[in-house]
Motif scaffolding. Sequence first.
Motif, PDB file in Angstrom:
ATOM      1  N   ASP A 115       0.833  -1.210   0.000  1.00 52.28           N
ATOM      2  CA  ASP A 115       0.000   0.000   0.000  1.00 52.28           C
ATOM      3  C   ASP A 115       0.871   1.264   0.000  1.00 52.28           C
ATOM      4  N   ALA A 116       1.899   1.280   0.824  1.00 50.81           N
ATOM      5  CA  ALA A 116       2.793   2.453   0.869  1.00 50.81           C
ATOM      6  C   ALA A 116       3.511   2.643  -0.460  1.00 50.81           C
ATOM      7  N   TRP A 117       3.933   1.558  -1.063  1.00 48.04           N
ATOM      8  CA  TRP A 117       4.621   1.628  -2.367  1.00 48.04           C
ATOM      9  C   TRP A 117       3.725   2.246  -3.433  1.00 48.04           C
ATOM     10  N   LEU A 118       2.420   1.988  -3.317  1.00 46.30           N
ATOM     11  CA  LEU A 118       1.476   2.451  -4.350  1.00 46.30           C
ATOM     12  C   LEU A 118       1.163   3.940  -4.241  1.00 46.30           C
ATOM     13  N   GLU A 119       1.694   4.606  -3.227  1.00 48.83           N
ATOM     14  CA  GLU A 119       1.542   6.069  -3.126  1.00 48.83           C
ATOM     15  C   GLU A 119       2.036   6.731  -4.415  1.00 48.83           C
ATOM     16  N   GLY A 120       1.122   7.426  -5.100  1.00 52.17           N
ATOM     17  CA  GLY A 120       1.517   8.124  -6.327  1.00 52.17           C
ATOM     18  C   GLY A 120       1.713   7.233  -7.539  1.00 52.17           C
ATOM     19  N   ARG A 121       1.361   5.945  -7.407  1.00 49.45           N
ATOM     20  CA  ARG A 121       1.534   5.015  -8.539  1.00 49.45           C
ATOM     21  C   ARG A 121       0.186   4.403  -8.921  1.00 49.45           C
ATOM     22  N   ASP A 122      -0.023   4.228 -10.211  1.00 52.04           N
ATOM     23  CA  ASP A 122      -1.218   3.514 -10.661  1.00 52.04           C
ATOM     24  C   ASP A 122      -1.009   2.004 -10.640  1.00 52.04           C
TER      25      ASP A 122
ATOM     26  N   LEU B 232       2.266  -1.309 -10.092  1.00 54.36           N
ATOM     27  CA  LEU B 232       3.429  -1.615  -9.256  1.00 54.36           C
ATOM     28  C   LEU B 232       4.737  -1.117  -9.850  1.00 54.36           C
ATOM     29  N   ALA B 233       4.855  -1.207 -11.168  1.00 51.69           N
ATOM     30  CA  ALA B 233       6.137  -0.864 -11.806  1.00 51.69           C
ATOM     31  C   ALA B 233       5.854  -0.246 -13.170  1.00 51.69           C
ATOM     32  N   GLY B 234       5.625   1.069 -13.172  1.00 52.36           N
ATOM     33  CA  GLY B 234       5.324   1.736 -14.437  1.00 52.36           C
ATOM     34  C   GLY B 234       3.912   1.420 -14.888  1.00 52.36           C
ATOM     35  N   ASP B 235       3.756   1.071 -16.160  1.00 51.69           N
ATOM     36  CA  ASP B 235       2.434   0.710 -16.682  1.00 51.69           C
ATOM     37  C   ASP B 235       1.999  -0.658 -16.157  1.00 51.69           C
ATOM     38  N   PHE B 236       0.754  -0.978 -16.374  1.00 54.37           N
ATOM     39  CA  PHE B 236       0.240  -2.318 -16.049  1.00 54.37           C
ATOM     40  C   PHE B 236       1.151  -3.383 -16.658  1.00 54.37           C
ATOM     41  N   SER B 237       1.389  -4.459 -15.891  1.00 54.81           N
ATOM     42  CA  SER B 237       2.328  -5.499 -16.351  1.00 54.81           C
ATOM     43  C   SER B 237       1.983  -6.831 -15.689  1.00 54.81           C
ATOM     44  N   VAL B 238       2.763  -7.844 -16.023  1.00 50.91           N
ATOM     45  CA  VAL B 238       2.576  -9.161 -15.396  1.00 50.91           C
ATOM     46  C   VAL B 238       2.716  -9.088 -13.877  1.00 50.91           C
ATOM     47  N   ALA B 239       3.481  -8.140 -13.377  1.00 53.30           N
ATOM     48  CA  ALA B 239       3.608  -8.006 -11.909  1.00 53.30           C
ATOM     49  C   ALA B 239       2.255  -7.683 -11.283  1.00 53.30           C
TER      50      ALA B 239
ATOM     51  N   PHE C 274      -6.737  -0.866   3.511  1.00 56.71           N
ATOM     52  CA  PHE C 274      -5.679  -0.095   2.848  1.00 56.71           C
ATOM     53  C   PHE C 274      -6.240   0.555   1.588  1.00 56.71           C
ATOM     54  N   ASP C 275      -6.328   1.878   1.608  1.00 52.46           N
ATOM     55  CA  ASP C 275      -7.019   2.582   0.522  1.00 52.46           C
ATOM     56  C   ASP C 275      -6.315   2.468  -0.826  1.00 52.46           C
ATOM     57  N   ARG C 276      -5.003   2.711  -0.834  1.00 53.48           N
ATOM     58  CA  ARG C 276      -4.291   2.672  -2.123  1.00 53.48           C
ATOM     59  C   ARG C 276      -4.278   1.260  -2.688  1.00 53.48           C
ATOM     60  N   LEU C 277      -4.088   0.291  -1.804  1.00 53.99           N
ATOM     61  CA  LEU C 277      -4.069  -1.105  -2.233  1.00 53.99           C
ATOM     62  C   LEU C 277      -5.426  -1.513  -2.802  1.00 53.99           C
ATOM     63  N   THR C 278      -6.481  -1.091  -2.124  1.00 55.08           N
ATOM     64  CA  THR C 278      -7.828  -1.425  -2.594  1.00 55.08           C
ATOM     65  C   THR C 278      -8.104  -0.772  -3.944  1.00 55.08           C
ATOM     66  N   ALA C 279      -7.724   0.512  -4.076  1.00 52.92           N
ATOM     67  CA  ALA C 279      -7.946   1.205  -5.352  1.00 52.92           C
ATOM     68  C   ALA C 279      -7.164   0.535  -6.476  1.00 52.92           C
ATOM     69  N   TRP C 280      -5.932   0.151  -6.191  1.00 52.94           N
ATOM     70  CA  TRP C 280      -5.113  -0.540  -7.209  1.00 52.94           C
ATOM     71  C   TRP C 280      -5.735  -1.901  -7.573  1.00 52.94           C
ATOM     72  N   ARG C 281      -6.140  -2.645  -6.561  1.00 52.41           N
ATOM     73  CA  ARG C 281      -6.771  -3.953  -6.809  1.00 52.41           C
ATOM     74  C   ARG C 281      -8.013  -3.772  -7.691  1.00 52.41           C
ATOM     75  N   ASN C 282      -8.820  -2.763  -7.356  1.00 50.62           N
ATOM     76  CA  ASN C 282     -10.034  -2.519  -8.148  1.00 50.62           C
ATOM     77  C   ASN C 282      -9.710  -2.076  -9.578  1.00 50.62           C
ATOM     78  N   ARG C 283      -8.621  -1.312  -9.725  1.00 48.87           N
ATOM     79  CA  ARG C 283      -8.173  -0.888 -11.059  1.00 48.87           C
ATOM     80  C   ARG C 283      -7.781  -2.112 -11.903  1.00 48.87           C
ATOM     81  N   CYS C 284      -7.125  -3.054 -11.255  1.00 45.42           N
ATOM     82  CA  CYS C 284      -6.685  -4.260 -11.981  1.00 45.42           C
ATOM     83  C   CYS C 284      -7.866  -5.171 -12.315  1.00 45.42           C
TER      84      CYS C 284
END
Lengths: 216, 216
Positions: free
Chosen positions: A146-153, A155-162, A182-192
């Motif tokens: 979640d902390a890593w996702l601060e300011g990121r859409d 995990l590593a640049g654009d959407f990827s296998v990661a 975890f808000d950022r983690l949830t938003a990222w999960r929902n984006r994926c």
Amino acid sequence: MYTLTTFRSVPSFAVGHVRDLRVRWALEEAGQPYDLRLVDFADAATPDYRREQPFGQVPVLQDGDLTLFESGAILLHLGERYPTLLPRDPAARAHVTMWTFAALNSVEPYLANLANLVAFSLDEPWAAAQRPVLEEIALKRLGQVDAWLEGRDFLAGDFSVADILMTTVVRLLDGMGYVERFDRLTAWRNRCTARPAYRKALADQVTHFTQEAAAA
Amino acid sequence: MYTLTTFRSVPSFAVGHVRDLRVRWALEEAGQPYDLRLVDFADAATPDYRREQPFGQVPVLQDGDLTLFESGAILLHLGERYPTLLPRDPAARAHVTMWTFAALNSVEPYLANLANLVAFSLDEPWAAAQRPVLEEIALKRLGQVDAWLEGRDFLAGDFSVADILMTTVVRLLDGMGYVERFDRLTAWRNRCTARPAYRKALADQVTHFTQEAAAA
């Protein structure tokens, strides 16, 4: 044409979570069709299958003469073919590879331990003592992602296998209320999981196992 | 010149097992010198370090402008430079990648769960009930790798980063008597740990942590 090996059928709790989902999702992102090869649990225990997949698991991907197991290795292999899964720039690619391993080695084992306890062992006499221990480390790892996702859409640049791998790892805790802390983690999960390729892959897996269950 | 980040010091039980060993070993196999950058546990908890290594762990490898964490990703990155670590042929390389993930996702989590129980938790009230459960799955995985090694000197063709990773994973159970139940696995482990690069890497790690402990 790719051939993806998965189980013929699985217990109902596993439907939607079998790891062939990772490969289905990647192939959908890349717009690649694939055939299914189905194995029973009994097939998976045979010496023939163990020569192909020594742990008796799925998925296996056949790509021409090449037969690969381990979802992480399969996704990196597909990534070399399709830049939508893995960028061409060496540094960007190294960052995706890093998060691929992070999903599978720094996060999944801890989430799996907790998910298995909650799903299968809450009635065991040791569950009450173990649960807070497993929760602490799983929540710590979720918080670090979640902390890593601060300011990121992603995990590593654009959407990827990661992102594919980490999404399926985080889904191990679906319905347990941990991820949603975890808000950022949830938003990222929902984006994926809003991606059409994910929805198609999941629907196809669910349809496959539901049809097999109905036919059994 | 590479710069390898590891801890300044660790508890004595961890000496010889810190994951920088994987990177040291790979760099020795490739004949590459490296500098050490040392972090304290307090450093590893800072936001600055977490931007570099979000889980607060080691190793981190700096290679020019590129900073990488996750030992699996670091070893594949080095493998792209040095064919002695990772073959050039695409199919052979895919097989090594497969066994790299197998070591870190299909084997390490189960061995780590058992090793942690035996090392740290045998006095816990739940240990007696948990131990046979964790032993069963760990022994199953060891047996599956042992069966794979039938007729093979190494996991995937010649010696590679996959053998480095799996050796350090199997070493989690050092001194517990589990690995020695499997003849091919034991022979392979001994073949890997007899390599001069392993012995140099291990000696260098032990020397580093022993000197730091003496200076503290």
